[in-house]
Design a protein around this motif. Structure first.
Motif, PDB file in Angstrom:
ATOM      1  N   GLY A  44       0.674  -1.139   0.040  1.00 12.18           N
ATOM      2  CA  GLY A  44      -0.045  -0.237  -0.011  1.00 12.18           C
ATOM      3  C   GLY A  44       0.980   1.417  -0.032  1.00 12.18           C
ATOM      4  O   GLY A  44       0.307   2.283   0.479  1.00 12.18           O
ATOM      5  N   VAL A  45       2.232   1.043  -0.164  1.00  7.94           N
ATOM      6  CA  VAL A  45       2.907   2.337  -0.306  1.00  7.94           C
ATOM      7  C   VAL A  45       2.965   2.899  -1.832  1.00  7.94           C
ATOM      8  O   VAL A  45       3.424   2.117  -2.741  1.00  7.94           O
ATOM      9  N   SER A  46       2.753   4.001  -2.329  1.00  7.29           N
ATOM     10  CA  SER A  46       3.105   4.842  -3.402  1.00  7.29           C
ATOM     11  C   SER A  46       3.823   5.704  -3.401  1.00  7.29           C
ATOM     12  O   SER A  46       3.365   6.835  -2.810  1.00  7.29           O
ATOM     13  N   ILE A  47       5.047   5.653  -3.738  1.00 12.02           N
ATOM     14  CA  ILE A  47       6.156   6.999  -3.864  1.00 12.02           C
ATOM     15  C   ILE A  47       6.792   7.269  -4.977  1.00 12.02           C
ATOM     16  O   ILE A  47       8.017   7.465  -4.839  1.00 12.02           O
ATOM     17  N   ASN A  48       6.030   6.844  -5.921  1.00 11.41           N
ATOM     18  CA  ASN A  48       6.692   7.484  -7.220  1.00 11.41           C
ATOM     19  C   ASN A  48       7.054   9.152  -7.561  1.00 11.41           C
ATOM     20  O   ASN A  48       6.123   9.952  -7.087  1.00 11.41           O
ATOM     21  N   GLY A  49       8.256   9.183  -7.522  1.00 12.22           N
ATOM     22  CA  GLY A  49       8.602  10.652  -7.603  1.00 12.22           C
ATOM     23  C   GLY A  49       8.825  11.337  -6.480  1.00 12.22           C
ATOM     24  O   GLY A  49       9.452  12.386  -6.573  1.00 12.22           O
ATOM     25  N   TYR A  50       8.695  10.557  -5.447  1.00 13.68           N
ATOM     26  CA  TYR A  50       9.299  11.156  -4.186  1.00 13.68           C
ATOM     27  C   TYR A  50      10.799  10.517  -3.865  1.00 13.68           C
ATOM     28  O   TYR A  50      11.262   9.563  -4.136  1.00 13.68           O
ATOM     29  N   GLY A  53      12.532  13.572   0.398  1.00 14.66           N
ATOM     30  CA  GLY A  53      12.454  15.023   0.818  1.00 14.66           C
ATOM     31  C   GLY A  53      13.345  15.840  -0.177  1.00 14.66           C
ATOM     32  O   GLY A  53      13.090  16.844   0.042  1.00 14.66           O
ATOM     33  N   GLN A  54      14.401  15.090  -0.770  1.00 13.07           N
ATOM     34  CA  GLN A  54      15.156  16.123  -1.568  1.00 13.07           C
ATOM     35  C   GLN A  54      14.141  16.625  -2.807  1.00 13.07           C
ATOM     36  O   GLN A  54      13.167  15.641  -3.419  1.00 13.07           O
ATOM     37  N   MET A  55      14.197  17.703  -3.348  1.00 12.39           N
ATOM     38  CA  MET A  55      13.404  18.303  -4.293  1.00 12.39           C
ATOM     39  C   MET A  55      13.387  17.241  -5.436  1.00 12.39           C
ATOM     40  O   MET A  55      14.402  17.117  -6.117  1.00 12.39           O
ATOM     41  N   PRO A  56      12.133  17.006  -5.942  1.00  8.06           N
ATOM     42  CA  PRO A  56      12.081  15.789  -7.053  1.00  8.06           C
ATOM     43  C   PRO A  56      12.619  16.499  -8.390  1.00  8.06           C
ATOM     44  O   PRO A  56      12.431  17.720  -8.542  1.00  8.06           O
ATOM     45  N   LEU A  57      12.982  15.377  -8.994  1.00  8.00           N
ATOM     46  CA  LEU A  57      13.422  15.963 -10.476  1.00  8.00           C
ATOM     47  C   LEU A  57      12.582  16.807 -11.095  1.00  8.00           C
ATOM     48  O   LEU A  57      12.835  17.909 -11.847  1.00  8.00           O
ATOM     49  N   TYR A  58      11.345  16.336 -11.269  1.00  8.74           N
ATOM     50  CA  TYR A  58      10.219  17.126 -12.221  1.00  8.74           C
ATOM     51  C   TYR A  58      10.082  18.386 -11.462  1.00  8.74           C
ATOM     52  O   TYR A  58       9.424  19.313 -12.242  1.00  8.74           O
ATOM     53  N   GLN A  59      10.568  18.702 -10.304  1.00 11.15           N
ATOM     54  CA  GLN A  59      10.098  19.954  -9.803  1.00 11.15           C
ATOM     55  C   GLN A  59      11.458  20.913  -9.955  1.00 11.15           C
ATOM     56  O   GLN A  59      11.453  22.013  -9.793  1.00 11.15           O
ATOM     57  N   ARG A  60      12.557  20.142 -10.106  1.00 12.28           N
ATOM     58  CA  ARG A  60      13.975  20.895 -10.452  1.00 12.28           C
ATOM     59  C   ARG A  60      13.959  21.645 -12.017  1.00 12.28           C
ATOM     60  O   ARG A  60      14.702  22.212 -12.164  1.00 12.28           O
TER      61      ARG A  60
END
Length: 160
Positions: A44-50, A53-60
């Protein structure tokens, strides 16, 4: 001659599904290839793109461009298709062809914000088109065949 009981797929074409967590003999028993403890071992863990805590690539990455919210989308029709439908007697070339006539013939599924005619293919019939848009080459091709094209959007702009 093949017999049905002798048919088989090419070797390597099909692959058996990996059944995880089915005992030590399977190679993926006990922890099912998930390692020991930790968030990723739980269900039940969905952590795609997480990224912890580091700024994710899609936000950088820098964002560019703009999508117009009220953009018009036109149904595209090629001259060759119009001619094909005339030859098949699905469209009457004698009558003016507007959006409703093209939809009724089945050439266009929906009018959307209007119909735009492009010059792909040949047209030999004399047709009178009433459309929202047409390429210069399409207008030339229709006029060369003895027909006419009335572009509604330009007519509205001229009326203002």
């Amino acid at each position: 001659m093949y017999k049905l009981n002798e048919l088989s797929d090419n070797s390597g074409a099909t692959k058996k599904r990996k059944r995880v967590g089915r005992g030590p003999g399977s190679g993926t028993g006990k922890m099912g290839g998930r390692g020991i403890k930790g968030q990723k071992s739980r269900s039940g863990v969905s952590i795609n793109g997480y990224e912890g805590g580091q700024m994710p690539l899609y936000q950088r990455l820098p964002k560019r461009g703009f999508n117009k919210p009220n953009r018009k989308s036109y149904a595209v029709v090629n001259l060759g298709l119009i001619q094909k439908f005339i030859d098949a007697k699905k469209i009457d070339a004698g009558k003016p062809l507007d959006g409703a006539a093209l939809v009724a013939s089945g050439l266009v599924r929906r009018e959307l914000d209007g119909i735009r005619v492009l010059a792909k293919g040949e047209i030999t019939s004399k047709v009178d088109l009433h459309v929202a848009g047409a390429s210069k080459s399409a207008i030339e091709a229709v006029e060369k065949a003895g027909g006419s094209v009335t572009v509604a959007a330009k007519a509205e702009a001229a009326a203002e």
